[in-house]
Structure formats: C-alpha cells, structure tokens
Design a protein around this motif. Sequence first.
Motif, PDB file in Angstrom:
ATOM      1  N   GLU A 184      42.616  29.141 -45.925  1.00  0.00           N
ATOM      2  CA  GLU A 184      43.246  30.001 -46.917  1.00  0.00           C
ATOM      3  C   GLU A 184      44.618  30.458 -46.452  1.00  0.00           C
ATOM      4  N   TRP A 185      45.102  29.949 -45.331  1.00  0.00           N
ATOM      5  CA  TRP A 185      46.378  30.363 -44.782  1.00  0.00           C
ATOM      6  C   TRP A 185      47.083  29.155 -44.178  1.00  0.00           C
ATOM      7  N   GLU A 186      48.350  29.275 -44.041  1.00  0.00           N
ATOM      8  CA  GLU A 186      49.170  28.256 -43.383  1.00  0.00           C
ATOM      9  C   GLU A 186      50.003  28.936 -42.311  1.00  0.00           C
ATOM     10  N   LEU A 187      50.274  28.237 -41.243  1.00  0.00           N
ATOM     11  CA  LEU A 187      51.113  28.784 -40.181  1.00  0.00           C
ATOM     12  C   LEU A 187      52.574  28.806 -40.622  1.00  0.00           C
ATOM     13  N   SER A 188      53.242  29.902 -40.330  1.00  0.00           N
ATOM     14  CA  SER A 188      54.687  29.970 -40.557  1.00  0.00           C
ATOM     15  C   SER A 188      55.420  29.176 -39.490  1.00  0.00           C
ATOM     16  N   ILE A 189      54.876  29.232 -38.282  1.00  0.00           N
ATOM     17  CA  ILE A 189      55.482  28.519 -37.158  1.00  0.00           C
ATOM     18  C   ILE A 189      54.932  27.091 -37.167  1.00  0.00           C
TER      19      ILE A 189
ATOM     20  N   GLU B 126      64.602  32.767 -24.901  1.00  0.00           N
ATOM     21  CA  GLU B 126      65.488  32.710 -26.069  1.00  0.00           C
ATOM     22  C   GLU B 126      64.786  32.098 -27.281  1.00  0.00           C
ATOM     23  N   LEU B 127      63.999  31.052 -27.047  1.00  0.00           N
ATOM     24  CA  LEU B 127      63.261  30.432 -28.153  1.00  0.00           C
ATOM     25  C   LEU B 127      62.300  31.429 -28.785  1.00  0.00           C
ATOM     26  N   ILE B 128      61.596  32.172 -27.952  1.00  0.00           N
ATOM     27  CA  ILE B 128      60.673  33.183 -28.470  1.00  0.00           C
ATOM     28  C   ILE B 128      61.451  34.279 -29.187  1.00  0.00           C
ATOM     29  N   GLY B 129      62.586  34.664 -28.614  1.00  0.00           N
ATOM     30  CA  GLY B 129      63.410  35.699 -29.229  1.00  0.00           C
ATOM     31  C   GLY B 129      63.981  35.308 -30.575  1.00  0.00           C
ATOM     32  N   ASP B 130      64.117  33.996 -30.814  1.00  0.00           N
ATOM     33  CA  ASP B 130      64.645  33.505 -32.090  1.00  0.00           C
ATOM     34  C   ASP B 130      63.602  33.480 -33.206  1.00  0.00           C
ATOM     35  N   LEU B 131      62.348  33.719 -32.859  1.00  0.00           N
ATOM     36  CA  LEU B 131      61.294  33.703 -33.870  1.00  0.00           C
ATOM     37  C   LEU B 131      61.402  34.922 -34.773  1.00  0.00           C
ATOM     38  N   ASN B 132      61.008  34.749 -36.013  1.00  0.00           N
ATOM     39  CA  ASN B 132      60.928  35.913 -36.892  1.00  0.00           C
ATOM     40  C   ASN B 132      59.618  36.650 -36.605  1.00  0.00           C
ATOM     41  N   VAL B 133      59.416  37.780 -37.244  1.00  0.00           N
ATOM     42  CA  VAL B 133      58.258  38.628 -36.971  1.00  0.00           C
ATOM     43  C   VAL B 133      56.944  37.881 -37.196  1.00  0.00           C
ATOM     44  N   ASP B 134      56.859  37.138 -38.289  1.00  0.00           N
ATOM     45  CA  ASP B 134      55.621  36.409 -38.604  1.00  0.00           C
ATOM     46  C   ASP B 134      55.342  35.314 -37.583  1.00  0.00           C
ATOM     47  N   GLU B 135      56.372  34.564 -37.215  1.00  0.00           N
ATOM     48  CA  GLU B 135      56.196  33.486 -36.238  1.00  0.00           C
ATOM     49  C   GLU B 135      55.793  34.038 -34.879  1.00  0.00           C
ATOM     50  N   ALA B 136      56.399  35.140 -34.468  1.00  0.00           N
ATOM     51  CA  ALA B 136      56.060  35.751 -33.177  1.00  0.00           C
ATOM     52  C   ALA B 136      54.609  36.215 -33.173  1.00  0.00           C
ATOM     53  N   ALA B 137      54.175  36.830 -34.262  1.00  0.00           N
ATOM     54  CA  ALA B 137      52.782  37.272 -34.357  1.00  0.00           C
ATOM     55  C   ALA B 137      51.833  36.081 -34.311  1.00  0.00           C
TER      56      ALA B 137
END
Length: 141
Positions: free
Chosen positions: A8-13, A74-85
């Motif tokens: 029921e969900w898809e990954l943003s990342i 830096e790669l992690i820092g470039d993630l948006n809030v949803d991708e980081a979560a």
Amino acid sequence: MQHRAEREWELSIGPDTVRLFILKAKALSAGMADDFADGSEHEVEFDGDGHDLHQHDGLAEEESEDLTERELRELIGDLNVDEAAELIALTWVGRGDYDASEWSEALAAARQRPWRQTAKYLLGMPQLADWLEQGLEAVAE
C-alpha cells in the motif's frame, strides 16, 4: 498460482540510491576494518634513528576514508525529510527492530527523529551497510 499482496506504499527513495549508500557504507567500514586488522591504528613506532626520512602513505589512506565518509554524509544530507526517514526505517528493518510488515510503524518512528541529525545517527552504526541491505531486501519482497 500464488499472487503477492500489493504494497500500500511506495518508497520515495529509489532502490538504486539505497544501493549507493550501501556501497559507500561498505567502503567506509572496510577502511576502518583494515586499520583494526593491522593492529596499528594510530600507533607510531620509532626504531631509534629519528633522523631518517620517513614517508607515510597513511595520510593518503586517511584522506581517502575521510572523503568516503564526507561523501556519504553529503549524500545523506541531500535527502529530503521523507527519504531520510525511509533510510532510517530501512536500517531498523534490516537490524530487526521492525519487520517489513511493520513498515508504517517504522517509518512513523523514523519521522520522529531530528531530520538534520540523520547522517550522524546512521554513520554511528557499525553495520549500516548490512542493515540497509537487509532492510531493502525485506521491504522489496
């Protein structure tokens, strides 16, 4: 014929992005493991003749490890809030804190963590690459 239940969900990342993190984390942990395997991390030995010129390739190795860590940070820092979560939740699933069927709960808990501290949190995990890999496999099934 058995049909797999639709998620029921898809990954943003994207999975390829997660695989890039896995490769970077493996490279970082391999460099650290080599230091410990040598048994000489941060040790300096003198053979009594301090006037000989000593060339040390360790600085290049340390710079390379720092570069890998910096790139990953830096790669992690470039993630948006949803991708980081999602990256945190994948790690927790891989570590066994949550089952893949508990994805929504893992993601909700991951969203409670301070977004700006994601890189520090994840890079503090010694088995980050393994847990991300296992988490990705679990949720992709």
